[in-house]
Design an enzyme around this catalytic site. Structure first.
Site, PDB file in Angstrom:
ATOM      1  N   ASN A   7       0.875  -1.169   0.000  1.00 48.27           N
ATOM      2  CA  ASN A   7       0.000   0.000   0.000  1.00 48.27           C
ATOM      3  C   ASN A   7       0.916   1.224   0.000  1.00 48.27           C
ATOM      4  O   ASN A   7       1.477   1.605   1.020  1.00 48.27           O
ATOM      5  CB  ASN A   7      -0.893  -0.031   1.246  1.00 48.27           C
ATOM      6  CG  ASN A   7      -1.855   1.135   1.300  1.00 48.27           C
ATOM      7  OD1 ASN A   7      -1.787   2.052   0.478  1.00 48.27           O
ATOM      8  ND2 ASN A   7      -2.746   1.110   2.277  1.00 48.27           N
ATOM      9  N   LYS A  14       3.324   0.727   3.084  1.00 45.03           N
ATOM     10  CA  LYS A  14       2.924  -0.319   4.028  1.00 45.03           C
ATOM     11  C   LYS A  14       3.023  -1.638   3.292  1.00 45.03           C
ATOM     12  O   LYS A  14       2.617  -1.716   2.130  1.00 45.03           O
ATOM     13  CB  LYS A  14       1.460  -0.109   4.434  1.00 45.03           C
ATOM     14  CG  LYS A  14       1.237   0.228   5.884  1.00 45.03           C
ATOM     15  CD  LYS A  14      -0.204   0.616   6.092  1.00 45.03           C
ATOM     16  CE  LYS A  14      -0.959  -0.474   6.826  1.00 45.03           C
ATOM     17  NZ  LYS A  14      -2.330  -0.032   7.157  1.00 45.03           N
ATOM     18  N   ARG A  95      -2.608  -2.035  -3.453  1.00 44.23           N
ATOM     19  CA  ARG A  95      -3.819  -1.272  -3.198  1.00 44.23           C
ATOM     20  C   ARG A  95      -3.807  -0.058  -4.116  1.00 44.23           C
ATOM     21  O   ARG A  95      -2.854   0.729  -4.093  1.00 44.23           O
ATOM     22  CB  ARG A  95      -3.865  -0.801  -1.750  1.00 44.23           C
ATOM     23  CG  ARG A  95      -5.090   0.025  -1.489  1.00 44.23           C
ATOM     24  CD  ARG A  95      -5.006   0.741  -0.170  1.00 44.23           C
ATOM     25  NE  ARG A  95      -6.248   1.475   0.058  1.00 44.23           N
ATOM     26  CZ  ARG A  95      -6.300   2.656   0.652  1.00 44.23           C
ATOM     27  NH1 ARG A  95      -5.200   3.245   1.076  1.00 44.23           N
ATOM     28  NH2 ARG A  95      -7.454   3.242   0.826  1.00 44.23           N
ATOM     29  N   HIS A 184     -12.970   2.459   0.415  1.00 43.19           N
ATOM     30  CA  HIS A 184     -12.876   1.414   1.453  1.00 43.19           C
ATOM     31  C   HIS A 184     -13.495   0.099   0.989  1.00 43.19           C
ATOM     32  O   HIS A 184     -13.922  -0.726   1.806  1.00 43.19           O
ATOM     33  CB  HIS A 184     -13.598   1.825   2.762  1.00 43.19           C
ATOM     34  CG  HIS A 184     -12.977   2.970   3.500  1.00 43.19           C
ATOM     35  ND1 HIS A 184     -13.730   3.930   4.146  1.00 43.19           N
ATOM     36  CD2 HIS A 184     -11.696   3.311   3.692  1.00 43.19           C
ATOM     37  CE1 HIS A 184     -12.932   4.808   4.713  1.00 43.19           C
ATOM     38  NE2 HIS A 184     -11.681   4.456   4.454  1.00 43.19           N
ATOM     39  N   LEU A 211     -15.109   2.502  10.513  1.00 40.81           N
ATOM     40  CA  LEU A 211     -14.792   3.721  11.262  1.00 40.81           C
ATOM     41  C   LEU A 211     -13.308   3.728  11.601  1.00 40.81           C
ATOM     42  O   LEU A 211     -12.883   3.151  12.602  1.00 40.81           O
ATOM     43  CB  LEU A 211     -15.629   3.786  12.552  1.00 40.81           C
ATOM     44  CG  LEU A 211     -17.157   3.638  12.404  1.00 40.81           C
ATOM     45  CD1 LEU A 211     -17.816   3.579  13.775  1.00 40.81           C
ATOM     46  CD2 LEU A 211     -17.734   4.796  11.589  1.00 40.81           C
ATOM     47  N   ARG A 243     -12.028  14.847   8.322  1.00 47.86           N
ATOM     48  CA  ARG A 243     -12.886  15.243   7.189  1.00 47.86           C
ATOM     49  C   ARG A 243     -14.309  15.489   7.662  1.00 47.86           C
ATOM     50  O   ARG A 243     -14.800  14.811   8.564  1.00 47.86           O
ATOM     51  CB  ARG A 243     -12.899  14.157   6.109  1.00 47.86           C
ATOM     52  CG  ARG A 243     -11.542  13.883   5.513  1.00 47.86           C
ATOM     53  CD  ARG A 243     -11.672  12.999   4.271  1.00 47.86           C
ATOM     54  NE  ARG A 243     -10.417  12.337   3.995  1.00 47.86           N
ATOM     55  CZ  ARG A 243     -10.271  11.011   3.907  1.00 47.86           C
ATOM     56  NH1 ARG A 243     -11.307  10.200   4.037  1.00 47.86           N
ATOM     57  NH2 ARG A 243      -9.090  10.498   3.669  1.00 47.86           N
ATOM     58  N   GLU A 386      -7.537  -5.569   5.413  1.00 52.67           N
ATOM     59  CA  GLU A 386      -7.473  -5.220   3.991  1.00 52.67           C
ATOM     60  C   GLU A 386      -6.308  -5.909   3.304  1.00 52.67           C
ATOM     61  O   GLU A 386      -6.410  -6.302   2.145  1.00 52.67           O
ATOM     62  CB  GLU A 386      -7.389  -3.692   3.840  1.00 52.67           C
ATOM     63  CG  GLU A 386      -8.710  -3.029   4.187  1.00 52.67           C
ATOM     64  CD  GLU A 386      -8.616  -1.532   4.397  1.00 52.67           C
ATOM     65  OE1 GLU A 386      -8.156  -1.138   5.495  1.00 52.67           O
ATOM     66  OE2 GLU A 386      -8.976  -0.774   3.502  1.00 52.67           O
TER      67      GLU A 386
END
Ligand code: AMP
Length: 402
Positions: A7, A14, A95, A184, A211, A243, A386
């Site tokens: 990622n 990552k 990703r 997501h 979340l 945000r 993920e």
């Protein structure tokens, strides 16, 4: 075989390595502050599930290539390495945040796929260029591996048009591709599949509630996303760490007009200075939880606003699904913050939700069912993963193309 997941962010990478088909995580790490003389690498090697060895390095890393080269050195170091040669990696799963309308599924990376990811820079200027850089570097360093792109938007490509279109002039959709994409997707897909398996109902009507720093919800039925709260970009929907979530566009016009903000200032305001940070002075729920416990009124309002927005979408998505079998909390806040879950589920009997307060307070790894005896729909906590989902989808694609 080995599957490596990357990622790549603007100044970070990552990564995680899995052994397949055991789905066993072998090592993971994070390279940060790429481009600085004091970049850092945290590299953890696992023995079964528990972390056994962690290395922390501080070193100059001029760019992503230098960062990933150093990771390859850690992976192949003798002794202590987890592979002998980069050629032992069969697939690298990347990703990629934005797949636009071109990618409704995970895909092998070809020259055409790369060209399309480049075309999508305009839609995801903060993310796709960094993801793309990760692909280019991995192609060099893992030349024998198949490169795979897993898009954050792909899972939501099943939304019906009346859910993904905005009521703007049609040309803005047809020519400029302005529509809801959602993000997501890898996380929503992963926890929805786990929930359907737990319920032993592949057709389950699910609301997945991610979340984390970023927050979004999705209405999922039969493994397909029917709607989601993020849109053209990641700003709409829930209140997030920094945000704003949903906002009347008139506010933007007022900022840009009478108040004299520039477009850059509005972008910084909505992306970096709003959400829980703007309301309560921190983007970390742990801080806000402490402030709340100390009687801070701003923290109390921020919690209520955050939870109210989740309740609002539970109501909306129960209508989308024409019923509800389970809601699923996931990611940093969803998995850990009992108060958010309690507030989001309070006074929701009409929707069939009744939380078991005691179970809500307990902590344990893996899937948790927090439903009370009177709950018609299940209330679940499912840790997201993920990286594992990206590895799974990469492995599936590899098998299909074997
Ligand atoms: P993620 O994006 O999934 O890594 O989530 C990061 C966020 O999770 C952090 O900014 C925190 O607000 C939140 N978080 C992490 N641990 C906890 C915890 N124990 N209690 C409440 N919130 C937490």
């Amino acid at each position: 075989m080995n599957i490596f997941v990357i990622n790549s962010g603007s100044s970070s990478i990552k990564y995680q390595l899995f052994r397949w088909p055991a789905e066993q995580p072998v090592c993971s790490g994070l390279v940060e502050r790429i481009g600085s003389d004091e970049a850092t690498i945290r590299h953890t090697v696992f023995e079964q599930e528990s972390a056994t060895a962690e290395q922390r390095l501080v070193l100059p890393l001029s760019d992503h290539e230098a960062g990933l080269r150093e990771v390859v050195r850690l992976l192949t170091a003798q002794p202590g390495g987890v592979i002998r040669d980069p050629a032992e990696i069969a697939a690298v799963g990347h990703r990629v945040v934005h797949g636009g309308e071109a990618f409704a599924a995970t895909t092998l990376i070809t020259a055409e796929v790369k060209a399309e990811i480049r075309r999508l820079f305009a839609l995801a200027p903060l993310h796709n260029p960094a993801n793309y850089l990760g692909i280019e570097v991995a192609e060099q360093l893992f030349a024998q591996a198949r490169q795979v792109a897993v898009f954050d938007t792909a899972f939501h490509q099943t939304m019906p048009e009346y859910a993904f279109r905005y009521a703007l002039p049609t040309a803005l959709y047809e020519k400029q591709r302005i529509r809801k994409y959602g993000f997501h997707g890898t996380s929503h897909q992963y926890v929805a599949a786990q929930a359907a398996a737990y319920l032993q109902n592949p057709d389950a009507r699910l609301i997945t509630i991610h979340l984390g720093n970023g927050c979004s919800m999705a209405a999922v039925r039969g493994g397909q996303s029917l709607d989601t709260s993020m849109g053209f970009g990641p700003l709409s929907g829930l209140v997030m760490g920094t945000r704003s979530g949903d906002l009347d566009p008139s506010v933007l016009l007022h900022l840009l007009g009478p108040l004299g903000y520039s477009a850059e200032q509005v972008s910084a305001l909505l992306n970096k200075e709003s959400g829980m940070l703007g309301l309560a002075g921190s983007n970390d729920m742990r801080d806000i939880g402490q402030a709340l416990a100390a009687g801070d009124a701003r923290a109390a309002l921020a919690y209520d606003l955050y939870a109210y927005r989740i309740r609002h979408y539970i109501g909306a998505y129960t209508a989308t699904l024409n019923g509800l079998d389970a809601i699923v909390f996931t990611a940093g806040v969803g998995e850990n913050d009992a108060l958010v879950r309690a507030k989001a589920c309070a006074r929701m009997e009409f929707f069939g939700l009744q939380l078991d307060e005691e179970k809500n307070q307990q902590r344990s790894p893996g899937l948790r069912d927090l439903s009370g005896p009177a709950s018609r729909a299940r209330i679940l906590v499912i840790p997201t993963n993920e990286e594992l989902e990206i590895a799974r989808q990469s492995a599936e694609l590899l098998t299909a193309h074997a």
